[in-house]
Design a protein around this motif. Structure first.
Motif, PDB file in Angstrom:
ATOM      1  N   PHE A 146     -15.957 -20.717  -0.764  1.00 26.10           N
ATOM      2  CA  PHE A 146     -16.811 -21.098  -1.890  1.00 26.10           C
ATOM      3  C   PHE A 146     -16.517 -22.529  -2.319  1.00 26.10           C
ATOM      4  N   MET A 147     -15.237 -22.901  -2.361  1.00 28.77           N
ATOM      5  CA  MET A 147     -14.870 -24.261  -2.742  1.00 28.77           C
ATOM      6  C   MET A 147     -15.374 -25.270  -1.713  1.00 28.77           C
ATOM      7  N   ARG A 190     -25.509 -20.436 -23.704  1.00 27.31           N
ATOM      8  CA  ARG A 190     -24.657 -19.397 -24.271  1.00 27.31           C
ATOM      9  C   ARG A 190     -23.801 -18.751 -23.179  1.00 27.31           C
ATOM     10  N   ALA A 191     -24.411 -18.457 -22.044  1.00 30.43           N
ATOM     11  CA  ALA A 191     -23.694 -17.784 -20.959  1.00 30.43           C
ATOM     12  C   ALA A 191     -22.508 -18.615 -20.479  1.00 30.43           C
ATOM     13  N   PHE A 192     -22.721 -19.912 -20.250  1.00 27.70           N
ATOM     14  CA  PHE A 192     -21.631 -20.764 -19.764  1.00 27.70           C
ATOM     15  C   PHE A 192     -20.540 -20.925 -20.817  1.00 27.70           C
ATOM     16  N   ASN A 193     -20.915 -20.937 -22.093  1.00 25.91           N
ATOM     17  CA  ASN A 193     -19.904 -20.973 -23.145  1.00 25.91           C
ATOM     18  C   ASN A 193     -19.008 -19.735 -23.082  1.00 25.91           C
ATOM     19  N   ILE A 194     -19.610 -18.581 -22.828  1.00 27.06           N
ATOM     20  CA  ILE A 194     -18.833 -17.339 -22.791  1.00 27.06           C
ATOM     21  C   ILE A 194     -17.883 -17.318 -21.600  1.00 27.06           C
ATOM     22  N   ILE A 195     -18.362 -17.736 -20.425  1.00 24.58           N
ATOM     23  CA  ILE A 195     -17.530 -17.622 -19.218  1.00 24.58           C
ATOM     24  C   ILE A 195     -16.671 -18.860 -18.979  1.00 24.58           C
ATOM     25  N   SER A 196     -16.648 -19.783 -19.925  1.00 26.39           N
ATOM     26  CA  SER A 196     -15.845 -21.001 -19.748  1.00 26.39           C
ATOM     27  C   SER A 196     -14.352 -20.702 -19.658  1.00 26.39           C
ATOM     28  N   ILE A 252     -17.957 -26.277 -11.742  1.00 29.47           N
ATOM     29  CA  ILE A 252     -17.299 -25.112 -11.145  1.00 29.47           C
ATOM     30  C   ILE A 252     -15.965 -25.516 -10.522  1.00 29.47           C
ATOM     31  N   VAL A 253     -15.949 -26.647  -9.824  1.00 23.77           N
ATOM     32  CA  VAL A 253     -14.699 -27.123  -9.216  1.00 23.77           C
ATOM     33  C   VAL A 253     -13.645 -27.353 -10.292  1.00 23.77           C
ATOM     34  N   ILE A 278     -18.054 -15.871  -8.500  1.00 24.41           N
ATOM     35  CA  ILE A 278     -18.589 -16.404  -7.241  1.00 24.41           C
ATOM     36  C   ILE A 278     -19.986 -15.853  -6.989  1.00 24.41           C
ATOM     37  N   THR A 279     -20.154 -14.549  -7.188  1.00 22.82           N
ATOM     38  CA  THR A 279     -21.463 -13.923  -6.980  1.00 22.82           C
ATOM     39  C   THR A 279     -22.511 -14.529  -7.911  1.00 22.82           C
ATOM     40  N   GLY A 280     -22.160 -14.669  -9.178  1.00 24.57           N
ATOM     41  CA  GLY A 280     -23.109 -15.217 -10.142  1.00 24.57           C
ATOM     42  C   GLY A 280     -23.465 -16.664  -9.863  1.00 24.57           C
ATOM     43  N   PHE A 281     -22.467 -17.478  -9.560  1.00 21.69           N
ATOM     44  CA  PHE A 281     -22.726 -18.891  -9.284  1.00 21.69           C
ATOM     45  C   PHE A 281     -23.534 -19.081  -8.001  1.00 21.69           C
ATOM     46  N   ASN A 282     -23.256 -18.274  -6.986  1.00 16.54           N
ATOM     47  CA  ASN A 282     -24.007 -18.410  -5.733  1.00 16.54           C
ATOM     48  C   ASN A 282     -25.491 -18.164  -5.948  1.00 16.54           C
ATOM     49  N   TRP A 283     -25.814 -17.180  -6.792  1.00 13.74           N
ATOM     50  CA  TRP A 283     -27.231 -16.894  -7.044  1.00 13.74           C
ATOM     51  C   TRP A 283     -27.911 -18.097  -7.701  1.00 13.74           C
TER      52      TRP A 283
END
Length: 603
Positions: free
Chosen positions: A337-338, A260-266, A304-305, A281-286
């Motif tokens: 990050f990239m 659900r989360a990834f659907n929302i932030i897509s 992510i890329v 970036i903060t969320g993905f790094n965690w």
């Protein structure tokens, strides 16, 4: 003061989001704590909660009262308490008097006052998540407030806040008017949206309030449709960042699953603005730090890329003439990050710019050095390390020396890394003592393989390493360097080997042993968390985005607001807040100190 610096947008990521994370732990301290009794407790108040949350609550109040009323209320407080001691209640009363004199809170009724409002935010730890259930056929919205907990979703403590409410809708997408339209104080509150039919509603305009928001599934669907569509920018940049930050923390805490989360932030696939991407970036790094070594990390990185393609095409990896500071600052954070995602273009450009520096003396652009130096070393030779080492030794600009020191830890070569570590722990004038922590952390985190190299180095030189982190050898000196190691153990075998060594050296670690061992347990929990969510993440990676459809008619805004009688609701018993501080109390909270410092600068 400097609009081009984007301080208003940066405040969301740097102050609001960071303090919310700290404030959502199991036992955060409140902003006001009259029970401070010793130096250790005093030091504990110098935290992200005191400074960052304190600033965020001041900002929330500024939008509640209005800038002029808030400023004049602060002046009233400073004038009334000049050359005198002060208590939090003196500030609250001064703001209340100004608010009443100007009528700025009259719309909220006689039952609302600034004193009670401020006490709920300063005397209680934590912050609420508002669960919003919308009936799109009637416009009625039921709001449930509960204290958020990052480890369990919701706290077991029954706590209510007096919350200033703002919201925007598709039919009235006004995110500029941040004056609260409602004040809620109960565990359950019913308000009306003033429109009927399918349309998104988003609470907390520009994230001016210090609370999270979760919606019913259908309302989330409507928000996702808007974010993926051409009307995405109708939703304020700060609210897009708020959604990303909230969703990541909901998934981390178990309130929401990652599918659900990834659907929302897509919608990030089309996002190019600063605040949403820094939140991402903060969320993905965690997540990435906990999936290292799993079979899912490479696929997550590829996703992510792909999502970042639009923003990187917009930014490029080179400075653009006459670009804004915020565009440059986003590249400064997104480019490294990239490279961490092993994006080929990023790493190739890093090597190219570094070789131009080595071979022809062409300086790397200042705002690109943080990722160019590091990634050139990651793919470079020991000679590349020596080049930057000599540059560090001979450079006379302090900011450049610090940047080089933090980049040198990116080398994957053990002999080069040991040279850096020796310079940290041995008596010399190469690395300043105040820079030991940053340099040591960079050595551990610079490359995935560096953790084990540094661990072996510590095991051979454990006493010398501890001495580098304090003027005298005390048990507490061991905690910092070993915390860097424990947080980067990637599998059970590494954990067990490290645990055996820690147990064998328990006598040397003394009173710091429990703190060191708790780091091991924390890493075990992280590995278990990763195992628990991997199937959820894999499902999204396999299935991709879900398509959402609306099921009711388009919104209709009535000429007169629709008043709906709220159903009979049973409210949980809420404990009384503590009585006001005694006039004899000499304690001045860190919260008041923060306000005084701000006013001293701005007035």
């Amino acid at each position: 003061v400097e609009p081009e610096m984007g301080l208003g947008s940066r405040f969301i990521n740097e102050q609001v989001h960071t303090s919310m994370l700290t404030d959502s732990a199991d036992n955060p301290h409140p902003l006001t704590n009259p029970g401070i009794a010793d130096p250790v407790q005093v030091r504990s108040m110098f935290s992200a909660i005191s400074y960052n949350k304190g600033a965020a609550i001041i900002r929330q109040t500024d939008h509640l009262l209005g800038f002029t009323v808030h400023r004049d209320g602060l002046r009233r407080y400073l004038n009334s308490r000049s050359f005198n001691t002060a208590l939090p209640t003196h500030l609250f009363q001064a703001l209340q008097n100004e608010a009443v004199a100007t009528g700025s809170i009259a719309q909220y009724g006689e039952g609302f006052n600034i004193i009670d409002y401020y006490r709920t935010w300063t005397e209680q730890p934590g912050h609420p998540v508002l669960n919003v259930q919308v009936d799109h056929q009637t416009g009625q919205m039921i709001i449930y407030q509960r204290r958020f907990n990052i480890n369990s979703g919701y706290s077991t403590t029954n706590t209510n806040w007096i919350v200033p409410i703002t919201f925007a809708t598709a039919s009235n997408p006004d995110f500029q008017d941040t004056k609260p339209s409602h004040i809620i104080r109960d565990a359950i509150t019913v308000i009306n949206r003033n429109s009927i039919g399918d349309e998104w509603v988003i609470f907390n305009k520009q994230q001016t309030g210090f609370y999270r928001v979760n919606y019913d599934d259908y309302t989330w669907n409507l928000i996702v449709i808007a974010l993926r569509g051409s009307s995405r920018t109708q939703i304020h940049e700060h609210n897009r960042a708020q959604i990303i930050n909230d969703v990541f923390q909901f998934a981390r805490s178990g309130i929401m699953n990652y599918y659900r989360a990834f659907n929302i932030i897509s919608f990030l696939e089309n996002e190019t603005e600063y605040t949403p991407w820094v939140a991402a970036i903060t969320g993905f790094n965690w997540i990435r730090n906990r999936l290292v070594g799993s079979s899912y990390l490479d696929r997550l990185d590829e996703m992510i890329v792909r999502w970042a393609t639009a923003v990187m095409n917009h930014l490029t990896y080179y400075p653009i003439p006459n670009e804004s500071f915020m565009q440059s600052y986003l590249r400064y954070q997104l480019a490294p990050f990239m490279c961490n995602l092993n994006q080929l273009g990023c790493r190739e450009i890093a090597v190219l710019q570094f070789q131009e520096l080595r071979q022809s003396g062409t300086e790397v652009p200042v705002d690109s050095r943080n990722w160019v130096y590091c990634n050139a070393l990651r793919q470079g030779t020991e000679e590349d390390f020596e080049f930057l080492w000599e540059r560090f030794l001979n450079h006379n600009v302090y900011t450049e020396k610090i940047l080089l020191l933090q980049s040198l830890g990116c080398t994957p070569h053990e002999s080069s890394l040991i040279k850096l570590l020796d310079a940290i722990i041995e008596d010399n004038f190469i690395v300043r003592p105040q820079d030991y922590t940053a340099a040591f952390s960079a050595a551990v985190n610079g490359n995935e393989g560096n953790t084990q190299i540094v661990l072996r180095y510590i095991q051979r030189n454990v006493t010398a390493v501890a001495l580098a982190f304090g003027s005298t050898l005390t048990p507490i000196n061991y905690v910092t360097p070993l915390s860097y190691i424990s947080s980067r153990l990637r599998n059970i075998l590494q954990i067990e080997e490290y645990e055996n060594w820690v147990v064998a050296n328990r006598e040397e670690f003394g009173t710091s042993y429990n703190s060191i061992y708790s780091g091991i347990e924390s890493t075990r929990q992280s590995l278990q968390w990763a195992a628990d969510v991997q199937n959820d993440i894999e499902y999204y990676l396999n299935e991709g985005d879900e398509t959402y459809q609306t099921s009711t008619s388009a919104p209709v805004v009535p000429e007169e607001p629709v008043t709906v009688t709220a159903p009979q609701l049973v409210e949980p018993t809420t404990p009384e807040l503590p009585e006001s501080d005694s006039a004899n109390t000499a304690f001045l909270s860190m919260f008041i100190i923060t306000i005084a410092i701000i006013l001293n600068v701005t007035l």
